[in-house]
Design a protein around this motif. Structure first.
Motif, mmCIF file in Angstrom:
data_model
loop_
_atom_site.group_PDB
_atom_site.id
_atom_site.type_symbol
_atom_site.label_atom_id
_atom_site.label_comp_id
_atom_site.label_asym_id
_atom_site.label_seq_id
_atom_site.Cartn_x
_atom_site.Cartn_y
_atom_site.Cartn_z
ATOM 1 N N SER A 4 -2.456 9.724 -4.670
ATOM 2 C CA SER A 4 -1.061 9.968 -5.028
ATOM 3 C C SER A 4 -0.130 9.426 -3.944
ATOM 4 O O SER A 4 -0.570 9.006 -2.873
ATOM 5 N N LYS A 5 1.163 9.441 -4.232
ATOM 6 C CA LYS A 5 2.189 9.036 -3.275
ATOM 7 C C LYS A 5 2.971 10.246 -2.774
ATOM 8 O O LYS A 5 4.134 10.129 -2.396
ATOM 9 N N LYS A 6 2.327 11.395 -2.771
ATOM 10 C CA LYS A 6 2.986 12.610 -2.305
ATOM 11 C C LYS A 6 3.278 12.514 -0.814
ATOM 12 O O LYS A 6 2.454 12.054 -0.036
ATOM 13 N N TRP A 7 4.472 12.958 -0.437
ATOM 14 C CA TRP A 7 4.856 12.965 0.974
ATOM 15 C C TRP A 7 4.157 14.099 1.707
ATOM 16 O O TRP A 7 3.992 15.196 1.161
ATOM 17 N N ILE A 8 3.772 13.844 2.926
ATOM 18 C CA ILE A 8 3.203 14.892 3.773
ATOM 19 C C ILE A 8 3.936 14.891 5.112
ATOM 20 O O ILE A 8 4.730 13.986 5.406
ATOM 21 N N GLY A 9 3.663 15.913 5.934
ATOM 22 C CA GLY A 9 4.324 16.009 7.229
ATOM 23 C C GLY A 9 3.461 16.694 8.262
ATOM 24 O O GLY A 9 2.228 16.690 8.189
ATOM 25 N N THR A 10 4.119 17.310 9.240
ATOM 26 C CA THR A 10 3.407 17.916 10.357
ATOM 27 C C THR A 10 2.463 19.031 9.911
ATOM 28 O O THR A 10 1.411 19.235 10.508
ATOM 29 N N THR A 11 2.851 19.765 8.859
ATOM 30 C CA THR A 11 2.003 20.860 8.401
ATOM 31 C C THR A 11 0.661 20.348 7.902
ATOM 32 O O THR A 11 -0.398 20.897 8.226
ATOM 33 N N GLU A 12 0.702 19.264 7.119
ATOM 34 C CA GLU A 12 -0.533 18.683 6.611
ATOM 35 C C GLU A 12 -1.345 18.039 7.731
ATOM 36 O O GLU A 12 -2.579 18.117 7.741
ATOM 37 N N CYS A 13 -0.657 17.408 8.681
ATOM 38 C CA CYS A 13 -1.343 16.852 9.852
ATOM 39 C C CYS A 13 -2.076 17.949 10.608
ATOM 40 O O CYS A 13 -3.241 17.800 10.985
ATOM 41 N N SER A 14 -1.391 19.063 10.824
ATOM 42 C CA SER A 14 -1.988 20.175 11.547
ATOM 43 C C SER A 14 -3.193 20.743 10.803
ATOM 44 O O SER A 14 -4.248 21.004 11.397
ATOM 45 N N ALA A 15 -3.066 20.930 9.485
ATOM 46 C CA ALA A 15 -4.169 21.475 8.697
ATOM 47 C C ALA A 15 -5.388 20.566 8.760
ATOM 48 O O ALA A 15 -6.528 21.027 8.935
ATOM 49 N N LEU A 16 -5.170 19.253 8.630
ATOM 50 C CA LEU A 16 -6.274 18.298 8.654
ATOM 51 C C LEU A 16 -6.995 18.333 10.000
ATOM 52 O O LEU A 16 -8.224 18.439 10.060
ATOM 53 N N LEU A 17 -6.236 18.269 11.095
ATOM 54 C CA LEU A 17 -6.857 18.252 12.421
ATOM 55 C C LEU A 17 -7.510 19.593 12.755
ATOM 56 O O LEU A 17 -8.577 19.645 13.374
ATOM 57 N N GLU A 76 0.794 -1.227 0.000
ATOM 58 C CA GLU A 76 0.000 0.000 0.000
ATOM 59 C C GLU A 76 0.829 1.281 0.000
ATOM 60 O O GLU A 76 0.651 2.140 -0.864
ATOM 61 N N ASP A 77 1.714 1.441 0.988
ATOM 62 C CA ASP A 77 2.322 2.763 1.170
ATOM 63 C C ASP A 77 3.787 2.729 1.588
ATOM 64 O O ASP A 77 4.302 3.741 2.068
ATOM 65 N N ALA A 78 4.460 1.606 1.410
ATOM 66 C CA ALA A 78 5.862 1.528 1.814
ATOM 67 C C ALA A 78 6.695 2.567 1.074
ATOM 68 O O ALA A 78 6.593 2.718 -0.141
ATOM 69 N N GLY A 79 7.506 3.320 1.831
ATOM 70 C CA GLY A 79 8.395 4.308 1.227
ATOM 71 C C GLY A 79 7.844 5.709 1.161
ATOM 72 O O GLY A 79 8.606 6.652 0.945
ATOM 73 N N TRP A 80 6.519 5.876 1.339
ATOM 74 C CA TRP A 80 5.968 7.236 1.247
ATOM 75 C C TRP A 80 4.851 7.517 2.256
ATOM 76 O O TRP A 80 4.485 8.665 2.471
ATOM 77 N N GLY A 81 4.310 6.486 2.898
ATOM 78 C CA GLY A 81 3.093 6.679 3.692
ATOM 79 C C GLY A 81 3.282 6.958 5.162
ATOM 80 O O GLY A 81 2.291 7.014 5.907
ATOM 81 N N CYS A 82 4.535 7.156 5.633
ATOM 82 C CA CYS A 82 4.746 7.318 7.077
ATOM 83 C C CYS A 82 3.962 8.487 7.659
ATOM 84 O O CYS A 82 3.436 8.410 8.771
ATOM 85 N N GLY A 83 3.856 9.585 6.908
ATOM 86 C CA GLY A 83 3.114 10.738 7.410
ATOM 87 C C GLY A 83 1.659 10.421 7.672
ATOM 88 O O GLY A 83 1.090 10.823 8.692
ATOM 89 N N TRP A 84 1.034 9.683 6.754
ATOM 90 C CA TRP A 84 -0.368 9.292 6.934
ATOM 91 C C TRP A 84 -0.512 8.330 8.100
ATOM 92 O O TRP A 84 -1.498 8.395 8.854
#
Length: 381
Positions: free
Chosen positions: A195-208, A126-134
């Motif tokens: 997509s397999k775009k990387w995300i991080g804390t900024t996207e986590c913050s926006a979502l929450l 599913e997401d190996a290599g890019w999904g850690c942020g999710w």
């Protein structure tokens, strides 16, 4: 009847695309345990079909609106048909197993842990290599749903479960459309679904924050990076909102600033009293822990007693790259768990780090406008 219009389910009163209404209604009969706020799972292809029926997430026409689909229609459709994430459930609970391991140690130390969190591992299929942020968003969400009634009421439309990555990608796009983190949305071209775009804390913050939760970001780095909000973790992503990473290695001693912050966060700056309770469970949320290239979740911290006035710490970390079954086995057997979970300051090699956490409570309408701008506290390493 226009197949692209939305109809109301007669059983749960959720707006559902007309083409999906029969399937949705039948689900109430097929699963007698199904709550009135429908929690059935659908495949990624079905969710994609639904997003087409609520046409279109980035424009298009519907029978109800000559322009794009209304925001409330998009949200209602996603609430009703989002997918519950599959994950390996540790029946005893990873935190309970970790607590047992920490309590069995003979050294003079004190540990503080967040309670109730599920581990979501990245999967090769599913997401190996890019999904850690999710996966970190899923871990943080599992804690919020279990521990904070106010968060459970608002997160993911009150569904009560952690959605899969595809559903989370749709929720992030909705957050962007509401105006949260406009620079970040532009950086990722306003689209992440499928997509397999990387995300991080900024996207986590926006979502929450889009759910009125007070997600906060703390930056750690060299002085010249003080204005940075967001650490790029994908070499293909535009880095216009990030300063260039410092070339020189930051000395190990500098990371004491980060370690002190984590300890004070979990302990709420209470005084350390060794020799009493060995492991303490606190009410603080876990920390989304990001650096360039990867992210993990900090579920607690351990302080070891020393006489020189400087407390050595171990961060207690759950890594999406680790197998949940491996973590469970090592904790149950009390073999090798330290290497998987404990991280001292000598393991910190990156010049910049970011943390994201969630303050208690629900933001007011006035506060929501301010939360749309993602800022951070900066602490110099």
């Amino acid at each position: 009847m226009d197949p692209d219009s939305c109809s109301t389910c007669p059983f749960c009163d959720l707006p559902v695309p007309s083409s999906q209404l029969q399937w949705h209604a039948n689900a109430h009969f097929h699963d007698p345990a199904l709550p009135q706020q429908s929690e059935q799972s659908v495949s990624g292809s079905e969710l994609e079909a639904v997003s087409g029926d609520c046409n279109n997430w980035h424009g298009g026409e519907t029978s109800r609106d000559n322009g794009e689909c209304k925001m409330d229609e998009k949200i209602s459709c996603l609430i009703g048909l989002q997918t519950r994430s599959n994950f390996y459930k540790v029946e005893a609970g990873l935190i309970a197993l970790l607590r047992n391991c920490l309590e069995s140690e003979t050294e003079n130390s004190k540990s503080i842990l967040s309670c109730c969190i599920d581990h979501f591992q990245s999967l090769n299929s599913e997401d190996a290599g890019w999904g850690c942020g999710w996966r970190n968003i899923q871990m943080l969400s599992s804690h919020l749903l279990a521990q904070r009634p106010e968060a459970r009421e608002v997160l993911f439309g009150g569904s009560g479960f952690v959605p899969d990555i595809l559903s989370l990608q749709r929720w992030l796009e909705i957050a962007w459309e509401k105006g949260f983190d406009a620079p970040g949305a532009a950086q990722l071209d306003h689209a992440v679904y499928g997509s397999k775009k990387w995300i991080g804390t900024t996207e986590c913050s926006a979502l929450l924050r889009s759910f009125a939760l007070r997600a906060r970001i703390v930056d750690f780095g060299p002085k010249e990076s003080q204005s940075v909000v967001g650490i790029s973790v994908d070499n293909t992503v535009d880095k216009t909102r990030n300063d260039k990473m410092a070339n020189s290695k930051v000395k190990s001693e500098a990371y004491q600033v980060l370690m002190d912050f984590v300890w004070n966060y979990f302990s709420d700056e209470n005084s350390i009293q060794f020799g009493q309770q060995h492991v303490v469970i606190c009410e603080k949320t876990p920390l989304y822990f990001q650096h360039d290239g990867h992210s993990r979740t900090i579920v607690g911290v351990q302080a070891k007693h020393q006489q020189n006035g400087i407390l050595p710490y171990n961060l207690l970390v759950l890594d999406p790259a680790h197998s949940t079954a491996t973590l469970e086995r090592s904790l149950k057997q009390k073999i090798g768990w330290q290497k998987l979970i404990k991280k001292d300051r000598n393991t910190l090699k990156k010049p910049q780090y970011q943390l994201c956490y969630v303050d208690p409570g629900i933001a007011s309408e006035e506060e929501m406008e301010d939360l749309k701008t993602i800022d951070s506290i900066f602490l110099e390493l």
